[in-house]
Write a protein that holds these residues in place. Sequence first.
Motif, short mmCIF file in Angstrom:
data_model
loop_
_atom_site.label_atom_id
_atom_site.label_comp_id
_atom_site.label_asym_id
_atom_site.label_seq_id
_atom_site.Cartn_x
_atom_site.Cartn_y
_atom_site.Cartn_z
N ASN A 127 0.83 -1.21 0.00
CA ASN A 127 0.00 0.00 0.00
C ASN A 127 0.87 1.26 0.00
N LEU A 130 2.52 1.64 -3.45
CA LEU A 130 1.57 2.04 -4.49
C LEU A 130 1.17 3.51 -4.35
N GLU A 131 0.90 3.94 -3.10
CA GLU A 131 0.52 5.33 -2.87
C GLU A 131 1.66 6.29 -3.22
N TYR A 134 1.85 6.07 -7.32
CA TYR A 134 0.72 6.53 -8.12
C TYR A 134 -0.08 7.66 -7.48
N ASN A 138 -5.16 7.98 -6.14
CA ASN A 138 -5.30 7.04 -7.27
C ASN A 138 -5.28 5.58 -6.84
N VAL A 139 -5.14 5.34 -5.53
CA VAL A 139 -5.06 3.96 -5.03
C VAL A 139 -6.23 3.72 -4.07
N TYR A 141 -8.21 0.57 -1.86
CA TYR A 141 -8.13 -0.82 -1.41
C TYR A 141 -9.53 -1.31 -1.07
N TYR A 148 -6.50 -4.07 -4.77
CA TYR A 148 -6.18 -2.66 -4.96
C TYR A 148 -6.62 -2.29 -6.37
N ILE A 150 -5.94 0.75 -8.98
CA ILE A 150 -5.01 1.86 -9.18
C ILE A 150 -5.31 2.52 -10.52
N THR A 152 -3.71 4.83 -13.10
CA THR A 152 -2.35 5.27 -13.42
C THR A 152 -2.36 6.47 -14.37
#
Length: 191
Positions: A127, A130-131, A134, A138-139, A141, A148, A150, A152
């Motif tokens: 997490n 990814l945060e 992106y 945009n993420v 869960y 997740y 996402i 992009t």
Amino acid sequence: MKTKSLLFVFVLISSLMFAQTKQNPDDTAIKKSLTYFMNSVMNKKIDQAVGYIYPKFFTVVPKEQMTQILNMTYNNPFMKIEVSNLKFGNIEKPELINGEYFSIAQYYFTMKCNMSSLNDEMKKQVNTMLEKRYGKNNVKYLSKEGIYTINTNMKACAVSKDRKNWKFVIVEKEYKPQLVKVLPKKVLDKI
């Protein structure tokens, strides 16, 4: 007089609409090649996807290593990834530099990562990563499914010798130090 005015407005609107729908042949070729690349990734045809990567990039990351990275990412039984909704943003007019054409292309897609098989600590690490990569907005869960989602916003440099067949390099700021060996300074200055 009214007829001439209406005719003028009609012609003006028609020409504006035509100008907006008229597509640059370079844009079409870049979109086509980038779509083939993304479809190869989505369909887990990794060797085919690697064929769309700009060959000079393999001086930084060897081809075999790139194939392994993509296989570990998209064919990983612990993290099932799906890619969908490919869309295109701005595509710069190609510029000829040292016998090759270069164009920065923006593209977007949605990625779903099924992380249900990971433990809570690993999910937290994923997490955070990814945060950071992106953006927090945009993420998302979905805890019930362990997925997740996402959204992009990516950039790639499209490179071609003939303006028909395009190869790609992902050009994000965090990759810039490696790209110094791959792309001309004029292109790097745009990142």
